[in-house]
Every structure is written in structure tokens, then in C-alpha cells.
Design a protein around this motif. Structure first.
Motif, PDB file in Angstrom:
ATOM      1  N   LEU A  76      -8.130  -4.492   2.882  1.00 45.84           N
ATOM      2  CA  LEU A  76      -7.905  -3.453   1.746  1.00 45.84           C
ATOM      3  C   LEU A  76      -7.014  -3.922   0.297  1.00 45.84           C
ATOM      4  O   LEU A  76      -7.546  -3.448  -0.667  1.00 45.84           O
ATOM      5  CB  LEU A  76      -7.558  -2.190   2.448  1.00 45.84           C
ATOM      6  CG  LEU A  76      -8.423  -1.651   3.535  1.00 45.84           C
ATOM      7  CD1 LEU A  76      -7.451  -0.400   4.039  1.00 45.84           C
ATOM      8  CD2 LEU A  76      -9.731  -1.080   2.978  1.00 45.84           C
ATOM      9  N   ARG A  77      -5.918  -4.520   0.538  1.00 44.75           N
ATOM     10  CA  ARG A  77      -5.222  -5.110  -0.543  1.00 44.75           C
ATOM     11  C   ARG A  77      -5.838  -6.019  -1.319  1.00 44.75           C
ATOM     12  O   ARG A  77      -5.932  -5.795  -2.376  1.00 44.75           O
ATOM     13  CB  ARG A  77      -3.902  -5.531  -0.036  1.00 44.75           C
ATOM     14  CG  ARG A  77      -2.714  -4.684   0.205  1.00 44.75           C
ATOM     15  CD  ARG A  77      -1.254  -5.097   0.289  1.00 44.75           C
ATOM     16  NE  ARG A  77      -1.214  -6.420   1.229  1.00 44.75           N
ATOM     17  CZ  ARG A  77      -0.939  -6.441   2.436  1.00 44.75           C
ATOM     18  NH1 ARG A  77      -0.711  -5.411   3.107  1.00 44.75           N
ATOM     19  NH2 ARG A  77      -0.894  -7.575   3.030  1.00 44.75           N
ATOM     20  N   ALA A  78      -6.758  -6.578  -0.648  1.00 46.90           N
ATOM     21  CA  ALA A  78      -7.546  -7.788  -1.729  1.00 46.90           C
ATOM     22  C   ALA A  78      -8.813  -7.119  -2.322  1.00 46.90           C
ATOM     23  O   ALA A  78      -8.949  -7.457  -3.585  1.00 46.90           O
ATOM     24  CB  ALA A  78      -8.023  -8.996  -0.501  1.00 46.90           C
ATOM     25  N   ILE A  79      -9.328  -6.113  -1.887  1.00 52.49           N
ATOM     26  CA  ILE A  79     -10.223  -5.379  -2.416  1.00 52.49           C
ATOM     27  C   ILE A  79      -9.780  -4.604  -3.732  1.00 52.49           C
ATOM     28  O   ILE A  79     -10.319  -4.653  -4.641  1.00 52.49           O
ATOM     29  CB  ILE A  79     -10.943  -4.529  -1.627  1.00 52.49           C
ATOM     30  CG1 ILE A  79     -11.735  -5.042  -0.316  1.00 52.49           C
ATOM     31  CG2 ILE A  79     -12.123  -3.598  -2.366  1.00 52.49           C
ATOM     32  CD1 ILE A  79     -12.262  -4.414   0.684  1.00 52.49           C
ATOM     33  N   ARG A  80      -8.451  -3.962  -3.459  1.00 49.83           N
ATOM     34  CA  ARG A  80      -7.784  -3.187  -4.683  1.00 49.83           C
ATOM     35  C   ARG A  80      -7.497  -4.334  -5.742  1.00 49.83           C
ATOM     36  O   ARG A  80      -7.691  -4.102  -6.923  1.00 49.83           O
ATOM     37  CB  ARG A  80      -6.543  -2.393  -3.836  1.00 49.83           C
ATOM     38  CG  ARG A  80      -7.029  -1.189  -3.097  1.00 49.83           C
ATOM     39  CD  ARG A  80      -5.771  -0.429  -2.903  1.00 49.83           C
ATOM     40  NE  ARG A  80      -4.797  -1.104  -2.048  1.00 49.83           N
ATOM     41  CZ  ARG A  80      -4.719  -0.812  -0.783  1.00 49.83           C
ATOM     42  NH1 ARG A  80      -5.765  -0.283  -0.041  1.00 49.83           N
ATOM     43  NH2 ARG A  80      -3.879  -1.522  -0.220  1.00 49.83           N
ATOM     44  N   ARG A  81      -6.963  -5.491  -5.330  1.00 47.57           N
ATOM     45  CA  ARG A  81      -6.735  -6.489  -6.305  1.00 47.57           C
ATOM     46  C   ARG A  81      -7.849  -6.912  -6.947  1.00 47.57           C
ATOM     47  O   ARG A  81      -7.801  -6.977  -8.269  1.00 47.57           O
ATOM     48  CB  ARG A  81      -5.864  -7.705  -5.419  1.00 47.57           C
ATOM     49  CG  ARG A  81      -5.660  -9.118  -6.675  1.00 47.57           C
ATOM     50  CD  ARG A  81      -5.190 -10.041  -5.756  1.00 47.57           C
ATOM     51  NE  ARG A  81      -3.771  -9.840  -5.057  1.00 47.57           N
ATOM     52  CZ  ARG A  81      -2.600  -9.815  -5.487  1.00 47.57           C
ATOM     53  NH1 ARG A  81      -2.744 -10.390  -6.689  1.00 47.57           N
ATOM     54  NH2 ARG A  81      -1.738  -9.855  -4.855  1.00 47.57           N
ATOM     55  N   ALA A  82      -9.028  -7.101  -6.398  1.00 46.55           N
ATOM     56  CA  ALA A  82     -10.176  -7.634  -7.263  1.00 46.55           C
ATOM     57  C   ALA A  82     -10.683  -6.459  -7.991  1.00 46.55           C
ATOM     58  O   ALA A  82     -11.253  -6.716  -9.132  1.00 46.55           O
ATOM     59  CB  ALA A  82     -11.186  -7.858  -5.946  1.00 46.55           C
ATOM     60  N   ALA A  83     -10.355  -5.133  -7.703  1.00 41.32           N
ATOM     61  CA  ALA A  83     -10.611  -3.996  -8.441  1.00 41.32           C
ATOM     62  C   ALA A  83      -9.918  -3.944  -9.626  1.00 41.32           C
ATOM     63  O   ALA A  83     -10.209  -2.989 -10.358  1.00 41.32           O
ATOM     64  CB  ALA A  83     -11.104  -2.860  -7.575  1.00 41.32           C
ATOM     65  N   GLY A  84      -8.759  -4.425  -9.675  1.00 41.09           N
ATOM     66  CA  GLY A  84      -7.674  -4.126 -10.569  1.00 41.09           C
ATOM     67  C   GLY A  84      -6.972  -3.051 -10.346  1.00 41.09           C
ATOM     68  O   GLY A  84      -6.351  -2.444 -11.330  1.00 41.09           O
ATOM     69  N   LEU A  85      -6.905  -2.458  -9.061  1.00 39.10           N
ATOM     70  CA  LEU A  85      -6.152  -1.314  -8.846  1.00 39.10           C
ATOM     71  C   LEU A  85      -5.028  -1.821  -8.334  1.00 39.10           C
ATOM     72  O   LEU A  85      -4.613  -2.777  -7.831  1.00 39.10           O
ATOM     73  CB  LEU A  85      -6.989  -0.403  -7.621  1.00 39.10           C
ATOM     74  CG  LEU A  85      -8.412  -0.065  -8.153  1.00 39.10           C
ATOM     75  CD1 LEU A  85      -8.891   0.437  -6.602  1.00 39.10           C
ATOM     76  CD2 LEU A  85      -8.155   1.037  -9.090  1.00 39.10           C
ATOM     77  N   PRO A  86      -3.866  -0.902  -8.203  1.00 37.60           N
ATOM     78  CA  PRO A  86      -2.714  -1.159  -7.433  1.00 37.60           C
ATOM     79  C   PRO A  86      -2.812  -1.740  -6.193  1.00 37.60           C
ATOM     80  O   PRO A  86      -3.609  -0.947  -5.476  1.00 37.60           O
ATOM     81  CB  PRO A  86      -1.947   0.247  -7.573  1.00 37.60           C
ATOM     82  CG  PRO A  86      -2.597   0.997  -8.606  1.00 37.60           C
ATOM     83  CD  PRO A  86      -3.907   0.655  -8.714  1.00 37.60           C
ATOM     84  N   VAL A  87      -2.255  -2.819  -5.680  1.00 40.71           N
ATOM     85  CA  VAL A  87      -2.384  -3.524  -4.498  1.00 40.71           C
ATOM     86  C   VAL A  87      -1.980  -2.456  -3.379  1.00 40.71           C
ATOM     87  O   VAL A  87      -2.580  -2.306  -2.436  1.00 40.71           O
ATOM     88  CB  VAL A  87      -1.698  -4.889  -4.472  1.00 40.71           C
ATOM     89  CG1 VAL A  87      -1.875  -5.379  -3.211  1.00 40.71           C
ATOM     90  CG2 VAL A  87      -2.405  -5.661  -5.588  1.00 40.71           C
ATOM     91  N   GLU A  88      -0.918  -1.843  -3.473  1.00 41.81           N
ATOM     92  CA  GLU A  88      -0.511  -1.027  -2.312  1.00 41.81           C
ATOM     93  C   GLU A  88      -0.867   0.448  -2.636  1.00 41.81           C
ATOM     94  O   GLU A  88      -1.236   0.916  -3.758  1.00 41.81           O
ATOM     95  CB  GLU A  88       1.015  -0.689  -2.447  1.00 41.81           C
ATOM     96  CG  GLU A  88       1.943  -1.980  -1.942  1.00 41.81           C
ATOM     97  CD  GLU A  88       1.329  -2.445  -0.756  1.00 41.81           C
ATOM     98  OE1 GLU A  88       0.995  -1.741   0.222  1.00 41.81           O
ATOM     99  OE2 GLU A  88       1.294  -3.824  -0.781  1.00 41.81           O
ATOM    100  N   ALA A  89      -1.552   0.893  -1.539  1.00 45.68           N
ATOM    101  CA  ALA A  89      -2.389   2.216  -1.620  1.00 45.68           C
ATOM    102  C   ALA A  89      -1.450   3.398  -1.955  1.00 45.68           C
ATOM    103  O   ALA A  89      -0.246   3.132  -1.207  1.00 45.68           O
ATOM    104  CB  ALA A  89      -2.989   2.409  -0.395  1.00 45.68           C
ATOM    105  N   ALA A  90      -1.805   4.318  -2.748  1.00 46.52           N
ATOM    106  CA  ALA A  90      -1.063   5.312  -3.005  1.00 46.52           C
ATOM    107  C   ALA A  90      -0.987   6.278  -1.711  1.00 46.52           C
ATOM    108  O   ALA A  90       0.287   6.843  -1.518  1.00 46.52           O
ATOM    109  CB  ALA A  90      -1.771   6.541  -3.819  1.00 46.52           C
TER     110      ALA A  90
END
Length: 158
Positions: free
Chosen positions: A142-156
């Protein structure tokens, strides 16, 4: 029977029975081994590829149904010396433990990011839910997907 498949932008003619699962043709005839046989029932996602831009279980899809459609495998995203942004994010987050599920995870995630480059946390989790990781690296995935999407790596929120 000769069938023509378009895989990773290239046409291939293969001799296969029309009901042969696409997974077997990819692995045995085309030597594309990123998609894995996991359960053979479409319940684990290790065999996930993209068909016309959507995640699909290649263990369930008869090769005849794949003719005339754009098939994309993890090998079509990038190479070890030039990984795609999503593959790089999976490496940066050390999302692979045994690596068996990762090809399918990446292909399902890529389908999501192609359709929605900045998905919400809930959307990421819902989209990735069908694929299983027996090693338990879901949080790194999930962190990798957020990273690739340019989102904060740690989920809110988890």
C-alpha cells in the motif's frame, strides 16, 4: 489452433487450444513468467495481468477470449535497469518478501493508477483487496502504491 495475441504491444501467434488459460500461454509459450500460478481459481491474484487496461485473472481467462485484446504483463511495464515508477516504488518500499504475488500486485495496482492517478486510500484498499500476499507485506504494498501515486506514503488512517 493458431491464435494471435497482442502482449505488451507485440503480436504473437501461438498454437493452443482455445480454452487453455491465458496464464499457461504467457508462461509456457511466450516465456513471460511474471504472472504466477497461485490457486487456479481466481482467488489469490498471483496471475493478474491487464486485459484492455483492466486487471484480469489470467488463470481463468481462456486464451481465445484474449484474442483481439491488449494484454499487458509485468514484463511490459519496465526492466530491471529501467523500472516503471510503480516498480521502483515497490523496490523503494521493499514491498516484496518472497516475491510470488508481486507481479500480480503490481499489475492490479497499475490498472488502478492508469484509471485514477491519485486514488483515495479507501479506493486503493478496495481495488487491491482481491490480491493476497501470504507473506503479509500488504502495508508495504500500500505504501508503494501511495508513493507511485505521489501521495503521502503513510496513510492518513488505516
Amino acid at each position: 489452433m493458431s491464435l494471435v495475441l497482442t502482449v505488451n504491444g507485440r503480436q504473437h501467434t501461438v498454437d493452443a487450444s482455445p480454452e487453455t488459460p491465458l496464464l499457461y500461454v504467457l508462461r509456457n509459450d511466450l516465456q513471460l513468467n511474471g504472472a504466477k500460478f497461485g490457486c487456479g481459481l481466481g482467488q489469490c491474484g498471483a496471475c493478474t495481468v491487464q486485459v484492455d487496461g483492466k486487471a484480469a485473472y489470467s488463470c481463468l481467462l481462456p486464451v481465445a477470449a484474449a484474442q483481439g485484446r491488449a494484454i499487458r504483463t509485468v514484463e511490459g511495464l519496465g526492466a530491471p535497469e529501467a523500472p516503471s515508477p510503480l516498480q521502483k516504488a515497490f523496490m523503494d518500499e521493499q514491498a516484496a518478501q518472497c516475491g510470488y504475488c508481486i507481479g500480480g500486485m503490481i499489475m492490479r495496482a497499475q490498472a488502478l493508477l492508469d484509471a485514477n492517478p491519485r486514488p483515495s486510500e479507501a479506493h486503493i484498499r478496495a481495488h487491491m483487496q482481491p490480491n493476497l500476499c501470504r507473506c503479509g507485506t500488504h502495508m508495504r504494498i500500500l505504501r508503494a502504491i501511495r508513493r507511485a501515486a505521489g501521495l503521502p506514503v503513510e496513510a492518513a488512517s488505516a
